[in-house]
Design a protein around this motif. Sequence first.
Motif: not given
Length: 70
Positions: A27-54
Amino acid sequence: MPDPRDPRGVRHALVTVLALTACAVLAGATSVLAVSEWIADAPPHILQRLGITFGPSHCHDRNQRPVDST
């Protein structure tokens, strides 16, 4: 791929961490900070598609996304 992490600190499966990181980089993240921000802001439907549950977890009463004010 063997997991090199110390088992005492593992909260997430290695495959989950790698999948989220790959998605963030694609999605364009180029640093560890950018990766963590993308994960924190990831839409729930994307996380669910990856098998992550809450739901209940072993270390918290509830495992939910934090509110924006925190």
